[in-house]
Design an enzyme around this catalytic site. Structure first.
Site, mmCIF file in Angstrom:
data_model
loop_
_atom_site.group_PDB
_atom_site.id
_atom_site.type_symbol
_atom_site.label_atom_id
_atom_site.label_comp_id
_atom_site.label_asym_id
_atom_site.label_seq_id
_atom_site.Cartn_x
_atom_site.Cartn_y
_atom_site.Cartn_z
ATOM 1 N N LYS A 160 0.860 -1.180 0.000
ATOM 2 C CA LYS A 160 0.000 0.000 0.000
ATOM 3 C C LYS A 160 0.895 1.229 0.000
ATOM 4 O O LYS A 160 1.719 1.417 0.892
ATOM 5 C CB LYS A 160 -0.899 -0.006 1.232
ATOM 6 C CG LYS A 160 -1.748 1.260 1.323
ATOM 7 C CD LYS A 160 -2.757 1.193 2.434
ATOM 8 C CE LYS A 160 -3.527 2.503 2.505
ATOM 9 N NZ LYS A 160 -4.550 2.478 3.555
ATOM 10 N N LYS A 173 -2.171 -1.508 -3.838
ATOM 11 C CA LYS A 173 -3.036 -0.337 -3.782
ATOM 12 C C LYS A 173 -2.219 0.917 -3.863
ATOM 13 O O LYS A 173 -1.230 1.014 -3.136
ATOM 14 C CB LYS A 173 -3.792 -0.387 -2.443
ATOM 15 C CG LYS A 173 -4.677 0.775 -2.168
ATOM 16 C CD LYS A 173 -5.294 0.603 -0.824
ATOM 17 C CE LYS A 173 -6.042 1.886 -0.527
ATOM 18 N NZ LYS A 173 -6.348 2.033 0.840
HETATM 19 C C1 PBG Z 1 -7.133 3.797 5.329
HETATM 20 C C2 PBG Z 1 -7.584 3.452 3.963
HETATM 21 C C3 PBG Z 1 -7.455 4.308 2.875
HETATM 22 C C4 PBG Z 1 -8.053 3.677 1.796
HETATM 23 C C5 PBG Z 1 -8.510 2.433 2.222
HETATM 24 N N1 PBG Z 1 -8.195 2.294 3.569
HETATM 25 C C6 PBG Z 1 -6.925 5.689 2.802
HETATM 26 C C7 PBG Z 1 -5.650 6.029 3.403
HETATM 27 O O1 PBG Z 1 -4.766 5.195 3.599
HETATM 28 O O2 PBG Z 1 -5.492 7.218 3.717
HETATM 29 C C8 PBG Z 1 -8.149 4.298 0.434
HETATM 30 C C9 PBG Z 1 -9.184 3.751 -0.485
HETATM 31 C C10 PBG Z 1 -9.508 4.635 -1.627
HETATM 32 O O3 PBG Z 1 -8.872 5.679 -1.883
HETATM 33 O O4 PBG Z 1 -10.454 4.292 -2.356
HETATM 34 N N2 PBG Z 1 -6.812 2.865 6.214
#
Ligand code: PBG
Length: 327
Positions: free
Chosen positions: A198, A252
């Site tokens: 991520k 991601k």
């Molecule tokens: C946070 C989380 C995020 C997303 C999923 N879980 C955002 C972040 O890390 O700030 C992003 C998903 C998206 O942008 O569609 N735990």
């Protein structure tokens, strides 16, 4: 053998032949639908930065779930827009057995028991500072103390009926700790889908608006989410998460990181999922609204690319629309 003996256009020359030679098939069973949940009843609240996506109250979620199941979507991912008065420095609401997330899990299991329920584990929807973990006075993330809370959050979700626990917090060691917690509490068949690779991405902007964590996010998440410039490090993250007991892993954002998906596919036999994130959704929708892309073709082409790159499935806000097109 070269031209004219070899003409690659031959197999492309008719629809039946293209169907016969197609290497990648996208089906509704490849889709996981992320849904934002909010408090109240009868609420369908548009999210400004994600045209076409709404925050749903638990009762509306139950209706949407039935529809998703009937479209052949196997799994829904839940994200709570926690009421501001329930957020705190330490995100304790994550441990409340009657929080919005747990209410939503139970409603889903009630309305559409055949659907899988994936739940996000991280503290950002519950903290006043918008970070995924606990912070010291001077704003540093407390990795190991955060893990203790994440175990509790995971158990809380598993008790409510979650099928897949998806830690998105990027703390070191959390997958193994959550696996231990689940095993020692009898949740041996609850899966873990690790957000392994991520990245600290600009493409999460609309999501933070959707869960209400953008207004007050202090600083950025670069000390725990990955540097977008790194690819080899993703292999190390995934290797660790597999060793710690992840059943599947996630990359991601999605489309800007297809190279990561492909290299993971070539190196590991673990199922890989991609999260086509909020910013990717917003870009596609903006282009459609501007009249520069054909909606249906653009959506299906992007989703097919994930499978071609090696994904077992995709988390996408376009899931219901795509499933309708594929059905
Ligand atoms: C946070 C989380 C995020 C997303 C999923 N879980 C955002 C972040 O890390 O700030 C992003 C998903 C998206 O942008 O569609 N735990």
């Amino acid at each position: 053998m070269t031209y004219p003996a070899t003409r690659l256009r031959r197999t492309r020359s008719a629809a039946w032949s293209r169907a016969l030679h197609r290497e990648t098939i996208l089906t509704p069973a490849d889709l996981i639908w992320p849904v934002f949940v909010t408090s109240g009843t009868g609420v369908t609240e548009p999210i400004k930065t994600m045209p076409g996506v709404n925050r749903l109250s638990v009762d509306m979620l139950a209706k949407a779930a039935k529809e998703a199941a009937s479209l052949g979507i196997p799994c829904i991912a839940l994200f709570p827009n926690t009421q501001p008065e329930r957020r705190s420095e330490d995100g304790a609401e994550a441990l409340n057995p009657d929080n919005l997330m747990c209410q939503a899990i139970r409603a889903l299991k009630d309305a559409a028991p055949e659907l899988g329920v994936l739940t996000d584990v991280a503290l950002d929807p519950y903290t006043t500072h918008g970070h995924d973990g606990l912070l010291t006075q001077d704003g540093r993330i407390l990795n190991d103390a955060t893990i203790e809370v994440l175990i509790g959050q995971s158990l809380n979700q598993a008790r409510a009926g979650a099928d897949i626990i998806a830690p998105s917090d990027m703390m070191d060691g959390r997958v193994g700790a959550i696996r231990d917690g689940l095993e020692s509490h009898g949740f041996d068949l609850v899966q873990i889908m690790a957000y392994s690779a991520k990245y600290a991405s600009a493409f999460y902007g609309p999501f933070r608006d959707a869960v209400g964590s953008s207004g007050h996010l202090k600083g950025d998440k670069k000390t725990y989410q990955m540097d977008p410039a790194n690819a080899r490090e993703a292999l190390r993250e995934v290797e660790l998460d597999i060793l710690e007991g992840a059943d599947s892993v996630m990359v991601k954002p999605g489309l800007p990181y297809l190279d990561i998906i492909r290299s993971l596919r070539d190196s590991f036999d673990v199922p890989i999922f991609a999260y086509q994130v909020s910013g990717e959704y917003a870009m596609i929708e903006a282009a459609i609204a501007a009249g520069v892309l054909d909606r249906d073709r653009a959506i299906l082409e992007a989703l097919t690319a994930f499978k071609r790159a090696g994904c077992a499935g995709v988390l996408t806000y376009h899931a219901p629309h795509a499933a309708r097109l594929l059905g």
